[in-house]
Design a protein around this motif. Sequence first.
Motif, mmCIF file in Angstrom:
data_model
loop_
_atom_site.group_PDB
_atom_site.id
_atom_site.type_symbol
_atom_site.label_atom_id
_atom_site.label_comp_id
_atom_site.label_asym_id
_atom_site.label_seq_id
_atom_site.Cartn_x
_atom_site.Cartn_y
_atom_site.Cartn_z
ATOM 1 N N MET A 112 0.828 -1.204 0.000
ATOM 2 C CA MET A 112 0.000 0.000 0.000
ATOM 3 C C MET A 112 0.857 1.246 0.000
ATOM 4 O O MET A 112 1.920 1.301 0.600
ATOM 5 C CB MET A 112 -0.895 0.022 1.247
ATOM 6 N N LYS A 113 0.383 2.278 -0.688
ATOM 7 C CA LYS A 113 1.086 3.555 -0.697
ATOM 8 C C LYS A 113 0.536 4.430 0.417
ATOM 9 O O LYS A 113 -0.664 4.541 0.599
ATOM 10 C CB LYS A 113 0.882 4.270 -2.044
ATOM 11 N N THR A 114 1.411 5.061 1.154
ATOM 12 C CA THR A 114 0.982 5.975 2.203
ATOM 13 C C THR A 114 0.468 7.261 1.579
ATOM 14 O O THR A 114 1.100 7.842 0.709
ATOM 15 C CB THR A 114 2.155 6.294 3.147
ATOM 16 N N GLN A 115 -0.698 7.696 2.050
ATOM 17 C CA GLN A 115 -1.314 8.880 1.468
ATOM 18 C C GLN A 115 -0.889 10.140 2.191
ATOM 19 O O GLN A 115 -0.620 10.137 3.399
ATOM 20 C CB GLN A 115 -2.846 8.751 1.560
ATOM 21 N N ARG A 116 -0.854 11.231 1.478
ATOM 22 C CA ARG A 116 -0.581 12.511 2.111
ATOM 23 C C ARG A 116 -1.784 12.938 2.929
ATOM 24 O O ARG A 116 -2.919 12.725 2.539
ATOM 25 C CB ARG A 116 -0.278 13.581 1.052
ATOM 26 N N LEU B 144 -12.811 13.997 12.655
ATOM 27 C CA LEU B 144 -12.621 13.283 11.399
ATOM 28 C C LEU B 144 -12.416 11.807 11.600
ATOM 29 O O LEU B 144 -12.906 11.001 10.836
ATOM 30 C CB LEU B 144 -11.418 13.880 10.658
ATOM 31 N N VAL B 145 -11.657 11.438 12.609
ATOM 32 C CA VAL B 145 -11.230 10.057 12.681
ATOM 33 C C VAL B 145 -11.815 9.274 13.834
ATOM 34 O O VAL B 145 -12.106 8.106 13.683
ATOM 35 C CB VAL B 145 -9.694 9.975 12.766
ATOM 36 N N PHE B 146 -11.958 9.887 14.989
ATOM 37 C CA PHE B 146 -12.201 9.083 16.172
ATOM 38 C C PHE B 146 -13.599 9.260 16.722
ATOM 39 O O PHE B 146 -14.129 10.332 16.753
ATOM 40 C CB PHE B 146 -11.222 9.444 17.282
ATOM 41 N N ALA B 147 -14.128 8.179 17.268
ATOM 42 C CA ALA B 147 -15.348 8.276 18.017
ATOM 43 C C ALA B 147 -14.971 8.449 19.461
ATOM 44 O O ALA B 147 -14.277 7.641 20.011
ATOM 45 C CB ALA B 147 -16.154 7.027 17.879
ATOM 46 N N LEU B 148 -15.406 9.555 20.040
ATOM 47 C CA LEU B 148 -14.872 9.880 21.335
ATOM 48 C C LEU B 148 -15.856 9.621 22.446
ATOM 49 O O LEU B 148 -17.034 9.664 22.282
ATOM 50 C CB LEU B 148 -14.545 11.353 21.365
ATOM 51 N N ALA B 149 -15.244 9.494 23.611
ATOM 52 C CA ALA B 149 -16.043 9.421 24.792
ATOM 53 C C ALA B 149 -15.187 9.865 25.922
ATOM 54 O O ALA B 149 -14.016 9.880 25.816
ATOM 55 C CB ALA B 149 -16.451 8.013 25.034
ATOM 56 N N ARG C 253 -9.195 8.412 4.535
ATOM 57 C CA ARG C 253 -7.871 8.972 4.261
ATOM 58 C C ARG C 253 -7.175 9.280 5.586
ATOM 59 O O ARG C 253 -7.834 9.581 6.586
ATOM 60 C CB ARG C 253 -7.992 10.261 3.455
ATOM 61 N N PRO C 254 -5.843 9.266 5.595
ATOM 62 C CA PRO C 254 -5.136 9.624 6.835
ATOM 63 C C PRO C 254 -5.336 11.094 7.152
ATOM 64 O O PRO C 254 -5.474 11.915 6.249
ATOM 65 C CB PRO C 254 -3.673 9.330 6.504
ATOM 66 N N GLY D 7 -3.108 2.604 16.591
ATOM 67 C CA GLY D 7 -3.531 1.773 15.468
ATOM 68 C C GLY D 7 -4.130 2.587 14.346
ATOM 69 O O GLY D 7 -3.935 2.272 13.163
ATOM 70 N N MET D 8 -4.844 3.660 14.702
ATOM 71 C CA MET D 8 -5.420 4.521 13.677
ATOM 72 C C MET D 8 -4.370 5.399 13.013
ATOM 73 O O MET D 8 -4.607 5.933 11.930
ATOM 74 C CB MET D 8 -6.533 5.373 14.276
ATOM 75 N N ALA D 9 -3.219 5.561 13.663
ATOM 76 C CA ALA D 9 -2.136 6.343 13.071
ATOM 77 C C ALA D 9 -1.205 5.493 12.216
ATOM 78 O O ALA D 9 -0.305 6.031 11.567
ATOM 79 C CB ALA D 9 -1.328 7.020 14.184
ATOM 80 N N ASP D 10 -1.407 4.199 12.206
ATOM 81 C CA ASP D 10 -0.561 3.280 11.443
ATOM 82 C C ASP D 10 -0.731 3.539 9.948
ATOM 83 O O ASP D 10 -1.826 3.372 9.404
ATOM 84 C CB ASP D 10 -0.950 1.842 11.783
#
Length: 311
Positions: free
Chosen positions: A2-6, A26-31, A173-174, A235-238
């Motif tokens: 896989m190519k890392t996206q900008r 954008l990325v996380f479901a928070l609590a 997307r990252p 894990g989400m930053a991987d």
Amino acid sequence: MMKTQRPFLSGRTFNLHRLLVFAVVLVFALAVWPSGRLEVAAARADKAAGESRFAMLDGARIHYVNYGKGSEALVLIHGWTCNLDNWRDQFADFAKRNRVIALDLPGHGQSDKPQITYSMDLFARAVDAVMRDAKVKRAVLVGHSMGTPVARQFYRKYPSQTLAIVIVDGALRPFGDKAFMDRLINGFRGPNYQDAVGQMMTAISGPNLSADAKERIKASALNTPQQVLVSAMEGMADPSIWGEDKINVPVLAIMAKNPFYPPNVEESFRALAPNMEFQMWDGVGHFIMMEKPKEFNAAVLQFLDKNKLLK
């Protein structure tokens, strides 16, 4: 490979507070924070309407709730530090039409919380373990926030078991580069991590989120160990989970409109999921399905009918 996206916002500068808020939206479901009553309330709701079960993965229990029968199901995947109780307002409407399964991801809710790495790959394997235990062969995956990269990783590993994906204010997307993500995650490594999560929660709560819903979301963090929430965020930053590989099943994206999303968010999503229905909802926050459950349920059911899924 896989190519890392900008990242979406490469080259832009925001203050740390905005960076934290935007990343989470954008990325996380928070609590956050915690009253400790959620697990009891969730268990009570489970007994009233669904069948509470446990699957096994690598010697650990994965809790899930089942509604109905059949070899195909709608599988609901919650976000970071949350649990299956977030989907409480979906169970009845969805179960009228088809089989429904909601799970507590490893480290969350009533699932076991071992000292392991909480990667998106682990979470995808947990979804598979639940489906195997429930004897579900194929599923439409509904992923809220962190549940979106979990669903995408499941699709990579088990494409023949994936009928479609529903994105609920999640990312394809990252968000940022390594330096940015390190700053974000560091805020949760210290002794005052609950304060940091609390500040984010305040920023992303929408205008229609009831006091009860806020309390349920906040309480779930009490049962999410710090090691779990930090590891899951890592894990989400991987970068390996953010590839250019296409999603070739029907996709519905229901996003919450906010001023921090890049203007090309729909275009960037469609580049990865050509068969996508994209909706940007105004006047809601991150927990769309809890703020406007009837509208959300209707949109998902319409998507299922349109694509002749789970019939």
